[in-house]
Scaffold this active site. Sequence first.
Site, PDB file in Angstrom:
ATOM      1  CB  SER A 186      -0.881  -0.015   1.254  1.00  0.00           C
ATOM      2  OG  SER A 186      -1.319   1.294   1.558  1.00  0.00           O
ATOM      3  CE  LYS A 222      -4.140  -3.578   3.699  1.00  0.00           C
ATOM      4  NZ  LYS A 222      -4.847  -2.545   2.925  1.00  0.00           N
TER       5      LYS A 222
END
Length: 458
Positions: free
Chosen positions: A279, A285
């Site tokens: 991300s 992420k």
Amino acid sequence: MSQGSTLWGGRFEEPPDEALWRFTVDTADRRLLLDDLRGSLAHVRMLGAVGLLSADEVARLLDGLTDLQGEAERGDFGILPGDEDVHSAVERRLGERIGPLAGKLHTGRSRNDQVCLDLRLYLRRAADRRVLGLRRLAAVLADQAEAAGDVLVPALTHLQPAQAVPLGQHLLAHAWMLLRDVERFREARARIDVSPLGAGAAGGSGLPLDPRRVAEDLGMAAIFDNSMDAVAARDFVSEYAFCCAQAMVHLSRLGEELVLWASEPFGWASYADRYTTGSSALPQKKNPDIAELARGKAASTIGDLCGLLALQKGLPLTYNRDLQEDKAAVFRADDALAGALDALSGMVASARFHPPAVSPWVTALDLAEVLVMRGLPFREAHGVVGALVTRLVGQGRSPADLQPAELEAAHPLFEGADLALAEPAGSVARRRTPGGGSMDSVRAQLGALRERLEATRS
Ligand code: ARG
């Protein structure tokens, strides 16, 4: 562009308008270049064999077309803005190389049968590639199923835990779907492998053509039965797109599961860094984008199939220019599948599976089945176990906390020792159904699936 550059300028007193040109010219068909050249080589050899071209003409045309093949393979075959389509480009370029003899190439042929031949040759080869890709992903799933050993997961219905099964059973469910896709592509390929050349514009030709010879030259299994059908039909295209769409729907379902499995609430699986993305905002992420895009691209593939069906609906026989739109749709569908297969195969091969222990609630059916074995109607057994579950849930307890006396009190047919049934591994070990979720079944399926995959190699 000028009217002289079209294949049909003789009939016209003014050149095509720019707007007509922009709207009608096809660029999607450039992918057919090599197939167009292959078809033309076979056509020229046939024209020579039936005496419509002299040996010298055949040799010069074949040389010219072979040179164009070289250009196409090197990527230097220039298609010009004045070329109406790939067929026009080949005829123009051949003329530039060998002179007016190029005008004999189109003897006994129309672009209507020619474009069908090109697309059939293209899709025949594409089908073989998709078979390879599907087989590869099915084999990766089978390998993961084997490697999973006796790791258990809950089989879900309504996304709720239903019964304990080996993880291998779940992974093989996807592999069996892909095997059917392989078989579907092979069956569609047989209907694609029919040469339409000789059908001409719609009704055949007065020239002594030999369509069978062209088909044999191109290694095609059969020739058309009806010239109008040959140039008007596109069911071979929509059937191919259906094969793509159905396979994409299977990949989409697999993709959805790969996403769920990697989610925190599931925690069943993780994938190698090289098959996940990050991300730009959130440092923690790791996203399963391949799986999400497989799911997303299935949408446009379904759209392409619907578009192809709509394209044919209500179209009078035989050829209509509408049909030019078939290529972009089927190429897009095929590309989506090719890309998804490639990326998902790597992603699934890289997966590590670490599902949490299966909740003991999935053994409720086993407790009911013991009562059935002792003669109680299933509906009553279901009610007895259901009431037991309700009571335990109400008390905040799990089947693992159940006491033998409590079980015996739940129904006279229960014995305290039946408590051993309330355990997922035992439930799986007792599973009897062929093809069901037992380890024996998974082992048998692995053998059967690999054999069926092997049989699709020929
Ligand atoms: N580009 C055309 C197509 O893809 C080729 C056939 C053209 N035939 C014709 N009669 N204009 O459909």
